[in-house]
Scaffold this motif. Structure first.
Motif, mmCIF file in Angstrom:
data_model
loop_
_atom_site.group_PDB
_atom_site.id
_atom_site.type_symbol
_atom_site.label_atom_id
_atom_site.label_comp_id
_atom_site.label_asym_id
_atom_site.label_seq_id
_atom_site.Cartn_x
_atom_site.Cartn_y
_atom_site.Cartn_z
ATOM 1 N N GLY A 228 -6.401 3.195 -11.041
ATOM 2 C CA GLY A 228 -7.136 3.347 -9.793
ATOM 3 C C GLY A 228 -7.840 4.688 -9.721
ATOM 4 O O GLY A 228 -7.551 5.616 -10.498
ATOM 5 N N ASP B 118 -5.741 7.853 -9.677
ATOM 6 C CA ASP B 118 -4.764 8.035 -10.750
ATOM 7 C C ASP B 118 -5.210 9.069 -11.774
ATOM 8 O O ASP B 118 -5.008 8.908 -12.990
ATOM 9 N N LEU C 178 -13.561 -1.041 -10.858
ATOM 10 C CA LEU C 178 -13.175 0.374 -10.810
ATOM 11 C C LEU C 178 -14.405 1.265 -10.835
ATOM 12 O O LEU C 178 -14.451 2.292 -10.150
ATOM 13 N N GLN D 218 -15.683 1.494 -7.460
ATOM 14 C CA GLN D 218 -14.784 2.320 -6.658
ATOM 15 C C GLN D 218 -14.992 3.799 -6.972
ATOM 16 O O GLN D 218 -15.007 4.642 -6.065
ATOM 17 N N SER E 216 -9.275 2.305 -1.016
ATOM 18 C CA SER E 216 -7.919 1.994 -0.590
ATOM 19 C C SER E 216 -7.107 1.460 -1.768
ATOM 20 O O SER E 216 -7.560 0.565 -2.476
ATOM 21 N N SER E 217 -5.893 2.009 -1.946
ATOM 22 C CA SER E 217 -5.042 1.622 -3.071
ATOM 23 C C SER E 217 -3.571 1.724 -2.657
ATOM 24 O O SER E 217 -3.074 2.821 -2.418
ATOM 25 N N PRO E 218 -2.896 0.577 -2.552
ATOM 26 C CA PRO E 218 -3.430 -0.790 -2.672
ATOM 27 C C PRO E 218 -4.211 -1.172 -1.425
ATOM 28 O O PRO E 218 -4.103 -0.512 -0.392
ATOM 29 N N SER E 219 -4.962 -2.232 -1.540
ATOM 30 C CA SER E 219 -5.832 -2.669 -0.454
ATOM 31 C C SER E 219 -5.386 -4.034 0.070
ATOM 32 O O SER E 219 -4.872 -4.850 -0.698
ATOM 33 N N ARG F 14 -7.241 -7.670 -1.668
ATOM 34 C CA ARG F 14 -6.979 -8.038 -3.058
ATOM 35 C C ARG F 14 -7.568 -9.425 -3.370
ATOM 36 O O ARG F 14 -7.491 -10.346 -2.557
ATOM 37 N N HIS G 35 -8.788 -7.404 -8.657
ATOM 38 C CA HIS G 35 -8.634 -6.058 -8.103
ATOM 39 C C HIS G 35 -7.595 -6.033 -6.991
ATOM 40 O O HIS G 35 -7.496 -6.961 -6.191
ATOM 41 N N SER G 36 -6.836 -4.948 -6.984
ATOM 42 C CA SER G 36 -5.882 -4.684 -5.910
ATOM 43 C C SER G 36 -6.365 -3.562 -4.999
ATOM 44 O O SER G 36 -5.788 -3.341 -3.931
ATOM 45 N N ASP G 37 -7.389 -2.818 -5.433
ATOM 46 C CA ASP G 37 -7.995 -1.752 -4.636
ATOM 47 C C ASP G 37 -9.349 -2.224 -4.121
ATOM 48 O O ASP G 37 -9.883 -3.237 -4.589
#
Length: 228
Positions: A55, A58, A87, A90, A101-104, A107, A139-141
């Motif tokens: 992310g 990170d 990404l 992002q 946002s992470s996690p969002s 998703r 995607h999770s973000d």
């Protein structure tokens, strides 16, 4: 020269390479994740920043991301055409003052449909694209549209799917570059193994038509911007 910035060894350029070859556009793939130095963005015809399992925030575990963020900011200053994918989108949002946002709660996984909103319908990136169009998500973000940007596309699950910044600069949350081999590799990242590949194959004709058009539009826009 088009520069493709790869942030993750499992997130290659896929179908983008075929389109660049077909267009006759010279290109270079740069493994940012392996520490390859980034060039002056002003030397590039266009830049595509690819996705990754990591992310935006990170940077401690993946220090190359901080360098990519600085590179994107430099590209914005030089007004170099740029497309950020997942990404990459992002990172672009973050570099330009948006929020990632992470996690969002937004998703998305697998084949999805994305709506081109009114502003996107008149944008050349989406010229000739069905509305809604079929694409692939993993995607999770998620990002917000950064200050000065324009929202171009949305979906029921994720309100910010694509945005434009002044000039030929775009961020998208979806993956127009993937192919069967990439989706198959991504299925293997899950335990137990996921099966997004079967849905991808079922929607492949629609996916390829929309994705090839979006990527080809960006290549054409970037080339035209550099020649003008």
């Amino acid at each position: 020269m088009f520069l493709i910035v790869q942030n993750d060894p499992l997130c290659p350029a896929g179908g983008l390479l075929h389109l660049l070859k077909e267009s006759g556009s010279p290109y270079r793939c740069l493994a940012a994740y392996a520490g390859e130095p980034l060039p002056d963005p002003a030397s590039c015809t266009g830049i595509v920043v690819l996705g990754g399992e990591m992310g935006v925030h990170d940077t401690a575990d993946h220090p190359h991301l901080a360098l990519v963020i600085d590179f994107i900011r430099a590209a914005l200053t030089t007004r170099t055409p740029l497309l950020g994918i997942c990404l990459g989108g992002q990172l672009l949002s973050h570099a330009a003052g948006g929020v990632v946002s992470s996690p969002s709660p937004h998703r998305e996984m697998g084949i999805c449909r994305v709506d081109v909103i009114a502003e996107g319908s008149s944008d050349p990136l989406f010229a000739g694209i069905p509305n809604p169009f079929v694409t692939f998500q993993l995607h999770s973000d998620s990002f917000t549209v950064p200050p000065g940007g324009t929202l171009l596309a949305s979906s029921g699950a994720c309100p910010a799917q694509a945005f434009r910044l002044p000039g030929c600069v775009y961020g998208v949350q979806f993956h127009p570059e993937v192919d069967r081999a990439i989706v198959d590799a991504w299925d293997g990242l899950f335990s137990p193994r996921a099966d997004y590949l079967s849905g991808f194959i079922a929607a492949e004709t629609e996916f390829n038509a929309a994705s090839r058009a979006i990527l080809a539009n960006f290549i054409s826009l970037a080339t035209g911007a550099r020649l003008s």
